[in-house]
Scaffold this motif. Structure first.
Motif, mmCIF file in Angstrom:
data_model
loop_
_atom_site.group_PDB
_atom_site.id
_atom_site.type_symbol
_atom_site.label_atom_id
_atom_site.label_comp_id
_atom_site.label_asym_id
_atom_site.label_seq_id
_atom_site.Cartn_x
_atom_site.Cartn_y
_atom_site.Cartn_z
ATOM 1 N N VAL A 39 0.848 -1.192 0.000
ATOM 2 C CA VAL A 39 0.000 0.000 0.000
ATOM 3 C C VAL A 39 0.884 1.242 0.000
ATOM 4 C CG1 VAL A 39 -1.722 1.337 1.288
ATOM 5 C CG2 VAL A 39 -1.866 -1.157 1.238
ATOM 6 N N ARG A 40 0.597 2.149 -0.922
ATOM 7 C CA ARG A 40 1.265 3.450 -0.946
ATOM 8 C C ARG A 40 0.192 4.528 -0.889
ATOM 9 N NH1 ARG A 40 6.970 3.612 -3.862
ATOM 10 N NH2 ARG A 40 6.993 5.307 -2.355
ATOM 11 N N VAL A 41 0.313 5.381 0.124
ATOM 12 C CA VAL A 41 -0.666 6.450 0.327
ATOM 13 C C VAL A 41 -0.003 7.550 1.153
ATOM 14 C CG1 VAL A 41 -1.637 5.440 2.449
ATOM 15 C CG2 VAL A 41 -3.066 6.928 1.023
ATOM 16 N N ASP A 42 -0.462 8.774 1.000
ATOM 17 C CA ASP A 42 0.056 9.882 1.797
ATOM 18 C C ASP A 42 -0.245 9.608 3.277
ATOM 19 O OD1 ASP A 42 0.561 12.241 3.159
ATOM 20 O OD2 ASP A 42 -0.483 13.523 1.727
ATOM 21 N N PRO A 43 0.800 9.480 4.115
ATOM 22 C CA PRO A 43 0.565 9.118 5.519
ATOM 23 C C PRO A 43 -0.205 10.162 6.307
ATOM 24 C CG PRO A 43 2.857 9.755 5.182
ATOM 25 C CD PRO A 43 2.219 9.692 3.821
ATOM 26 N N LYS A 44 -0.242 11.402 5.802
ATOM 27 C CA LYS A 44 -0.942 12.473 6.516
ATOM 28 C C LYS A 44 -2.355 12.682 6.001
ATOM 29 C CE LYS A 44 3.364 14.790 7.602
ATOM 30 N NZ LYS A 44 4.259 15.923 7.310
ATOM 31 N N SER A 45 -2.766 11.846 5.059
ATOM 32 C CA SER A 45 -4.089 12.010 4.461
ATOM 33 C C SER A 45 -5.177 11.356 5.312
ATOM 34 C CB SER A 45 -4.101 11.385 3.064
ATOM 35 O OG SER A 45 -3.988 9.974 3.161
ATOM 36 N N PRO A 46 -6.413 11.820 5.180
ATOM 37 C CA PRO A 46 -7.534 11.151 5.848
ATOM 38 C C PRO A 46 -7.653 9.696 5.409
ATOM 39 C CG PRO A 46 -8.214 13.310 5.037
ATOM 40 C CD PRO A 46 -6.834 13.041 4.473
ATOM 41 N N ALA A 47 -7.258 9.404 4.158
ATOM 42 C CA ALA A 47 -7.340 8.030 3.657
ATOM 43 C C ALA A 47 -6.464 7.096 4.482
ATOM 44 C CB ALA A 47 -6.927 7.982 2.183
ATOM 45 N N ALA A 48 -5.268 7.555 4.862
ATOM 46 C CA ALA A 48 -4.362 6.718 5.665
ATOM 47 C C ALA A 48 -4.998 6.384 7.011
ATOM 48 C CB ALA A 48 -3.027 7.434 5.862
ATOM 49 N N GLU A 49 -5.645 7.369 7.598
ATOM 50 C CA GLU A 49 -6.319 7.132 8.885
ATOM 51 C C GLU A 49 -7.485 6.162 8.710
ATOM 52 O OE1 GLU A 49 -8.445 9.638 12.493
ATOM 53 O OE2 GLU A 49 -7.151 10.676 11.057
ATOM 54 N N ARG A 50 -8.240 6.320 7.625
ATOM 55 C CA ARG A 50 -9.368 5.406 7.382
ATOM 56 C C ARG A 50 -8.868 3.974 7.140
ATOM 57 N NH1 ARG A 50 -11.136 9.764 4.094
ATOM 58 N NH2 ARG A 50 -10.665 8.573 2.199
ATOM 59 N N ILE A 51 -7.748 3.836 6.446
ATOM 60 C CA ILE A 51 -7.179 2.499 6.200
ATOM 61 C C ILE A 51 -6.819 1.845 7.529
ATOM 62 C CG2 ILE A 51 -5.198 1.237 5.259
ATOM 63 C CD1 ILE A 51 -5.193 3.322 2.954
ATOM 64 N N GLY A 52 -6.145 2.600 8.391
ATOM 65 C CA GLY A 52 -5.772 2.066 9.705
ATOM 66 C C GLY A 52 -6.982 1.625 10.507
ATOM 67 N N THR A 53 -8.024 2.447 10.490
ATOM 68 C CA THR A 53 -9.253 2.100 11.210
ATOM 69 C C THR A 53 -9.868 0.826 10.641
ATOM 70 O OG1 THR A 53 -9.677 4.432 11.709
ATOM 71 C CG2 THR A 53 -11.548 2.926 11.869
ATOM 72 N N ALA A 54 -9.891 0.705 9.318
ATOM 73 C CA ALA A 54 -10.477 -0.469 8.664
ATOM 74 C C ALA A 54 -9.684 -1.742 8.964
ATOM 75 C CB ALA A 54 -10.561 -0.242 7.161
ATOM 76 N N LEU A 55 -8.354 -1.603 9.044
ATOM 77 C CA LEU A 55 -7.509 -2.777 9.309
ATOM 78 C C LEU A 55 -7.490 -3.154 10.785
ATOM 79 C CD1 LEU A 55 -4.391 -1.943 7.083
ATOM 80 C CD2 LEU A 55 -6.161 -3.654 6.616
ATOM 81 N N GLY A 56 -7.802 -2.185 11.647
ATOM 82 C CA GLY A 56 -7.757 -2.452 13.086
ATOM 83 C C GLY A 56 -6.420 -2.073 13.696
ATOM 84 N N ALA A 57 -5.529 -1.455 12.911
ATOM 85 C CA ALA A 57 -4.231 -0.988 13.405
ATOM 86 C C ALA A 57 -3.795 0.169 12.517
ATOM 87 C CB ALA A 57 -3.197 -2.105 13.360
ATOM 88 N N MET A 58 -3.451 1.285 13.131
ATOM 89 C CA MET A 58 -3.027 2.437 12.349
ATOM 90 C C MET A 58 -1.743 2.119 11.598
ATOM 91 S SD MET A 58 -5.586 4.154 12.963
ATOM 92 C CE MET A 58 -5.208 5.541 11.923
ATOM 93 N N LEU A 59 -1.594 2.691 10.409
ATOM 94 C CA LEU A 59 -0.383 2.472 9.624
ATOM 95 C C LEU A 59 0.811 3.008 10.413
ATOM 96 C CD1 LEU A 59 -1.647 3.604 6.082
ATOM 97 C CD2 LEU A 59 -1.525 1.278 6.999
ATOM 98 N N PRO A 60 1.848 2.188 10.636
ATOM 99 C CA PRO A 60 3.013 2.661 11.395
ATOM 100 C C PRO A 60 3.619 3.902 10.740
ATOM 101 C CG PRO A 60 3.139 0.293 11.028
ATOM 102 C CD PRO A 60 1.989 0.803 10.197
ATOM 103 N N ASN A 61 4.093 4.827 11.583
ATOM 104 C CA ASN A 61 4.669 6.050 11.029
ATOM 105 C C ASN A 61 6.138 6.239 11.373
ATOM 106 O OD1 ASN A 61 4.577 6.796 13.692
ATOM 107 N ND2 ASN A 61 2.954 8.317 13.449
ATOM 108 N N GLN A 62 6.742 5.226 11.979
ATOM 109 C CA GLN A 62 8.161 5.283 12.311
ATOM 110 C C GLN A 62 8.914 4.181 11.565
ATOM 111 O OE1 GLN A 62 9.670 7.653 14.283
ATOM 112 N NE2 GLN A 62 7.635 8.595 14.194
ATOM 113 N N PRO A 63 10.138 4.457 11.110
ATOM 114 C CA PRO A 63 10.919 3.440 10.387
ATOM 115 C C PRO A 63 11.035 2.141 11.169
ATOM 116 C CG PRO A 63 12.008 5.565 10.243
ATOM 117 C CD PRO A 63 10.861 5.736 11.201
#
Length: 198
Positions: A39-63
């Motif tokens: 998955v490639r998406v702007d990490p600061k976008s509302p879409a990234a937050e919605r993806i995390g909510t849908a998966l049950g875990a927010m997309l990690p933001n640290q290396p």
């Protein structure tokens, strides 16, 4: 119509890996057909937050972070890239979940399950074995549970994931075209652990 047939890159290596595993010291096995969705998406976008909510875990933001939600693991691969791992056959469900969460926003969601396979390495000698071909500091203080890194193992590019620091246990995610090379290297590097030394 013929039934689809899939064969893992290391289907013929099961016996080789088993033969070079040493009970109580090291176990090497393939984890074939794990679902993998990039998955490639702007990490600061509302879409990234919605993806995390849908998966049950927010997309990690640290290396190197790995987020776990039930049977899914979400690996940080870059500032705007993640690899979602799931049970065999779940790639379509993962893609549908992510695409629904996008709600029309721009992103790339690609099934890369056939691109790589996973080697599971477990046992007290695991870190020692991996450090023969990998320059990372694998001590639990530096590379803890649910951490990942894109690195080199015996000159092959891999994604290394720490699954457990106590056993210890790691996943080596390797491109299909390099899978046999890495499996051969691991088998050769593990020979000494069956000799009764160390």
């Amino acid at each position: 119509m013929a039934e689809p047939y899939a064969e893992s890159p290391l289907a013929t290596y099961t016996e080789v890996l088993s033969r070079h595993s040493v009970p109580g010291r090291i176990d090497i096995a393939e984890r074939p057909f794990v679902a993998q969705v990039d998955v490639r998406v702007d990490p600061k976008s509302p879409a990234a937050e919605r993806i995390g909510t849908a998966l049950g875990a927010m997309l990690p933001n640290q290396p190197g972070e790995v987020a776990v939600a039930g049977e899914l693991s979400v690996l940080w691969l870059g500032p705007d890239e993640w690899l979602i791992l799931g049970p065999e056959g779940s790639q379509e469900t993962i893609q549908d979940t992510v695409n629904a969460a996008l709600d029309g926003d721009h992103a790339a969601v690609v099934d890369v399950s056939a691109n790589r396979t996973i080697l599971s390495i477990t046992g007290p000698k695991t870190r020692e074995l991996l450090n023969k071909g990998c320059a990372l500091d694998l001590h639990p203080r530096s590379f803890a549970v649910d951490r990942c890194a894109q690195t080199m193992l015996a000159r092959a590019g891999v994604i290394l994931v720490c699954r457990d620091t106590q056993l210890p246990s790691y996943w080596v995610i390797v491109r299909s075209s390099f899978a046999r090379y890495v499996a051969d290297w691991l088998a050769d590097a593990a020979v000494e652990y069956g000799s009764g030394s160390g």
